[in-house]
Design an enzyme around this catalytic site. Structure first.
Site: not given
Lengths: 502, 98
Positions: A85, A160, A184
């Site tokens: 990420k 996210s 997330s």
């Protein structure tokens, strides 16, 4: 393992690949190249990656193959590719956090997670797309365009960490790293039919994790199977003196938990407040079936009440923006990242305001202003102060529930994946996606989302959330493995096999 | 209860160093009012005698050994700077005209 083609190779789970690598059936270079080819083929559609680190990934793979050939003893995940990420720093590799304000920035240091992945010889393929600074539940708030859900490219992959989840579901990488401040990791896992774990707060170092809300943020593993998540969890968790909130205690044996899957006699609580109205019928139906499976597997299922969970969303959207408004003050255009309006005349304050105006997207500005409001004099006690008290009450609800049950379960999300654009300018509707995942972040304990089926009305994945007390992360894996196996027995194949061809 | 005014949004934007357009200011005035209205439910909970939680794992006085560690590489830091002059970060003037 008999691998007949590259297309077959990229669909394997990390545990299988790990065995094939150590048996010499495949090389890490072959595997890495297969993932890179898959990314080239499908990422134009999916947009899971913001940066693909082709040369470095192949160089790592080559090094692993050479050392393995030389007879060196390597870790279990050595040579297995992973998607990272974009909120975690990696020295010399672009790290944007999904924001234009950090476009082109190359961090001068590695996060602890990256250090640990490197030490375990994991091959980092690149950086994945996300809502800007991890604010969002759809990846639509990325400054670089949305990621698409491999189950239906007109739909969101969650957020996210939508990029990490989509990379798994599109078979671009067998493993990924996510971060979870209010859901997330778990919400994207739920809507993409993958597995995601938010470890106990303090289990995985936050050093080099660009902060959203420091008292809530926690990085964790994302994978296509419960065992794969456990193998990755084991690599990234552990004490780090560079994070003052890091837990200095042994990591629970999550791999043993994932290998166990025996839940006979386990007490499992259904959270009354995380069900009913507001949950899509197909989600409820899949959840009820999964709960019946837990009973069939020998668990004792009871209903429990956590009355203050009803106030979790409100407390979260006061605490998170407050912490975020303070954390994001560092983006001032002076030392790194974007600087706008510096014409030799403008003052530092004008340049700062201009930089933040053009560098931040709508959701980031909304939350910064909300946090600034909640912390301002005259409102502090009523908002931030009261939210902190509610946080105590939520932790007490968990403590009381865990007096009588070993784990709690709920649907991970109220609905399956929604369509792109549907909620992008409706913040309240967007925030409701995290209603079931937020309480765990506020209390700091651990949770997992595991796929349990497809919703009847739209054939999209549904996830079940397992919540356990702090420092008992192994329980998540035990229950997750039991459900995964039961589902596998029922369907004859893993749910992820049903992703439509891209 | 809470209704956020246009003036308040302008003030918040200034405090947060955000140079909003008029259109943004109007949009955020509506949205922030709606959000604050939704989250102020937390005040319904009677919690006078409840201690606040700022952090899930309370820890105090977390120290490390006082030993020197390598800092960031200067060339890397310079490469990431938006503006650099005489071996330092170059920043705009810090005082206003008046």
């Amino acid at each position: 393992m008999s691998v007949t083609s590259e297309a077959d190779l990229v669909r394997q789970d990390a545990a299988t690949l790990s065995s094939a690598l150590s048996a010499g059936d495949i090389t890490s270079v072959e595997l890495t190249q297969a993932c890179l080819n898959r990314i080239s083929a499908v990422d134009g559609t999916i947009h899971a990656f913001l940066h693909v680190d082709t040369d470095a990934a192949l160089a790592t793979a080559q090094d692993v193959d050479r050392r393995r050939a030389a007879g060196e003893e390597l870790g279990r995940l050595a040579g297995v590719p992973l998607a990272l990420k974009d909120v975690l720093t990696m020295r010399g590799v672009p790290t944007t956090c999904g924001s234009r304000i950090l476009e082109g920035w190359r961090p001068p240091y590695d996060s602890t997670i990256v250090e640990r992945l490197r030490a375990a010889d994991v091959v980092i393929l690149g950086k994945t797309n996300m809502d800007e600074f991890a604010m969002g539940s759809s990846t639509e708030h990325s400054g670089y365009g949305p990621t698409r859900n491999p189950w239906d490219v007109e739909r969101i992959p969650g957020g996210s960490g939508g990029g990490s989840a989509a990379a798994l579901a599109a078979f671009e990488a067998p493993l990924a790293i996510g971060t979870d401040t209010g859901g997330s990791i778990r919400q994207p896992a739920s809507v993409t039919g993958t597995v995601g774990v938010k470890p106990t707060y303090g289990a995985v170092s936050r050093y080099g994790l660009v902060a959203l809300a420091s008292s809530l943020d926690q990085a964790g593993p994302c994978a296509r199977s419960v065992m794969d998540a456990a193998l990755l969890h084991e690599v990234i968790a552990g004490y780090d003196p560079r994070d003052s909130t890091s837990i200095n205690a042994p990591v629970p044996d999550v791999v043993a938990g994932a290998g166990n899957g025996d839940i006979r006699g386990m007490r499992i609580g259904l959270v009354r407040e995380l069900s009913g109205e507001g949950y899509q019928p197909g989600v409820r139906e899949s959840f009820d079936k999964a709960v019946a499976m837990l009973t069939d597997l020998g668990a004792e299922v009871v209903e429990v009440s956590c009355p203050h969970f009803d106030y979790a969303l409100g407390a979260y959207y006061l605490i998170l923006p407050s912490e975020a408004s303070s954390n994001l003050a560092r983006f001032d255009g002076m030392r790194y990242g974007l600087r706008a309006g510096d014409n030799g005349e403008a003052s530092v304050e004008e340049v700062m305001s201009r930089t933040r105006e053009v560098g931040f997207g709508a959701e980031v500005k909304r939350r910064i202003m909300l946090g600034t409001y909640a912390l301002s004099s005259g409102y502090y006690d009523a908002y931030y102060g009261q939210a902190q008290k509610v946080r105590t009450l939520i932790a007490r609800d968990f403590a009381a529930a865990f007096e009588t049950v070993d784990v709690l379960v709920s649907p991970t999300t109220p609905t399956t994946a929604f369509t792109i654009g549907e909620k992008v300018d409706d913040p309240l509707a967007m925030y409701l996606n995290d209603i079931a995942t937020i309480p765990v972040n506020l209390a700091g304990n651990c949770a997992m989302s595991v796929p349990i089926g497809l919703a009847r009305e739209d054939d999209l994945p549904v996830g079940l959330q397992i919540m356990a007390p702090a420092q008992t992360d192994d329980r998540l894996y035990r229950v997750g493995a039991a459900l995964e196996q039961a589902l596998l027995d029922k369907r004859g194949h893993a749910l992820i096999e049903e992703v439509p061809a891209l | 209860m809470a209704h956020i005014t246009r003036e308040q949004v302008q003030h918040l934007a200034h405090l947060a160093r955000l140079e909003l357009t008029d259109e943004e200011t109007a949009h955020y005035t509506d949205q922030l009012s709606a959000i604050v209205e939704a989250v102020e439910r937390v005040s319904e909970v009677a919690a006078d005698d409840i201690p606040p939680t700022s952090h899930p794992v309370p820890m105090t006085n977390v120290f490390r050994e006082d030993v020197a560690r390598p800092g960031l590489d200067r060339a890397d830091v310079q490469a990431g700077a938006p503006s650099w002059e005489d071996d330092r970060f170059r920043v705009p003037r810090i005082l206003d005209e008046d």
